[in-house]
Enzyme design. Structure first.
Site, PDB file in Angstrom:
ATOM      1  CG  LEU A 232      -2.034   1.038   1.329  1.00 51.07           C
ATOM      2  CD1 LEU A 232      -2.794   1.239   0.090  1.00 51.07           C
ATOM      3  CD2 LEU A 232      -2.560   1.300   2.493  1.00 51.07           C
ATOM      4  CG  ASP A 233      -0.720   4.738  -0.115  1.00 50.22           C
ATOM      5  OD1 ASP A 233      -1.215   4.693  -1.083  1.00 50.22           O
ATOM      6  OD2 ASP A 233      -1.360   4.908   1.075  1.00 50.22           O
ATOM      7  CD  GLU A 234       5.633   0.385   1.826  1.00 51.51           C
ATOM      8  OE1 GLU A 234       6.365  -0.543   1.467  1.00 51.51           O
ATOM      9  OE2 GLU A 234       5.392   0.548   2.897  1.00 51.51           O
TER      10      GLU A 234
END
Length: 289
Positions: A232-234
Site C-alpha cells: 500500500l502506497d509504496e
C-alpha cells in the site's frame, strides 16, 4: 505536425550497462532509414550498473512496417539482454479513470484531455459511486457504476477487469479512487496502474494523511503519483510536489491546499506515461525529460 507524428517512434531500453549499446542502437536505426530526433540516457553506475535510454526517431523508410522494425530490433535487444519497448507516437493510448466521490483530479484530467493537453483516448470511467455520472457523461464518456462491498469485492473487480479488457485499456488512473486494489488486479495490470496519494510519500501512508499532517505540524503539504503494487502506497514513485503551509492552516485548509497539488502531480505523471517517458526498475522509476 500530424504528418511528423505519424512517422515518430519511441524506443525505451533498460539493460546491464556495457560498452557498445549506444553504437548498436544508432547503427540499427541508421541501417533502417531512421533519423534520431531526441536521445536521452542514464546509467546508475558506468562500471557494471544499469543503463537506461529513451530514443525518439522518425522512420523515413516506407518500405519497412512498424511491426517489421520491432521484429528486426529483437536481435540487437537479445545481444545486450535488453528490456525494451517500441511505441508509435501517433497511437493514442487508451486510458481508464477510476474515481470515487472527489472530483478534483478527475476534472483536471478531463479538462486537459478535452483541451488536447493529454493525448489519449478515454473510453470509460469506472466508479464505486454514482455521484459523478453527469460530469463524466457531459464529456461524452461512458460511466460505469460498480459498487464495491467487502463481501462482493472480488465480483466487482472481475467486472472491472472484464470492462478494461473489453475496451483494450493501456493504462488505469486512480483519480482518488478510495478502494484498496487486490493482488490479482495489480498483477493483471502490472506497471499500468497510476495512483495519486494525498501526501508526500513516504510520510503519512494510508488514510487521513491531512489529519496526520495537521497533528505533526507540517510546514509543507504534498502529493505523490506512483505505480500501484501490492504494498500500500509504496509503489514506484513517478512525481511529487509540495506547497508551503503554516501553523494557521486547519485540517480543511490543508485538504484544499493538498487538492491543488494532487491534481497537478497526477496530470504530470499521466502525461509522462502517455509520452513514454517512464521506465520502471526495481521499486523506482527513471523519468526522462
Amino acid at each position: 505536425m500530424e504528418s511528423v507524428m505519424k512517422k515518430r517512434i519511441r524506443l525505451l531500453i533498460s539493460c546491464h550497462d556495457q560498452p557498445g549499446i549506444v553504437a548498436a542502437i544508432s547503427t540499427f536505426l541508421n541501417h533502417h532509414g531512421a533519423n534520431i530526433v531526441q536521445s536521452d540516457q542514464y546509467s546508475t553506475d558506468p562500471e557494471g550498473g544499469r543503463f537506461f535510454m529513451r530514443v525518439e526517431f522518425d522512420q523515413n523508410n516506407d518500405s519497412i512496417t512498424f511491426e517489421a522494425l520491432k521484429t528486426a530490433f529483437t536481435d540487437v535487444a537479445a545481444e545486450y539482454k535488453m528490456n525494451w519497448r517500441m511505441e508509435q507516437a501517433s497511437r493514442k493510448k487508451r486510458m481508464a479513470i477510476f474515481v470515487s466521490k472527489e472530483d478534483h483530479c478527475l476534472l483536471e484530467l478531463l479538462w486537459k484531455w478535452h483541451s488536447n493537453e493529454l493525448i489519449c483516448d478515454i473510453p470509460l470511467v469506472i466508479s464505486n459511486h454514482d455521484e459523478l455520472r453527469d460530469v463524466v457523461e457531459g464529456y461524452g464518456i461512458p460511466y460505469y457504476h460498480i459498487p464495491v462491498s467487502k463481501e462482493r469485492k472480488a465480483e466487482a473487480e472481475q467486472k472491472q477487469i472484464e470492462l478494461l479488457h473489453q475496451y483494450n485499456i493501456d493504462v488505469i488512473v486512480l483519480a482518488r479512487y478510495m478502494q484498496i486494489i487486490s493482488s490479482h488486479f495489480v498483477d493483471t495490470f502490472k506497471d499500468k496502474i497510476i495512483n495519486i496519494h494525498h501526501s508526500f510519500l513516504p510520510a503519512f501512508i494510508g488514510a487521513n494523511p491531512y489529519a496526520k499532517a495537521f497533528e505533526r505540524g507540517v510546514k509543507l503539504i504534498g502529493a505523490t503519483a506512483h505505480f500501484v503494487t501490492d504494498d500500500l502506497d509504496e509503489g514506484p514513485i513517478i512525481e511529487q510536489d509540495v506547497l508551503r503551509v503554516n501553523h494557521r492552516y486547519s485540517v480543511p485548509q490543508l485538504r484544499v491546499a493538498g487538492r491543488n497539488v494532487e491534481r497537478v502531480v497526477l496530470a504530470r505523471a499521466v502525461n509522462w506515461y502517455l509520452e513514454d517517458k517512464i521506465i520502471v526498475y526495481s521499486n523506482k522509476t527513471v523519468v526522462f525529460s
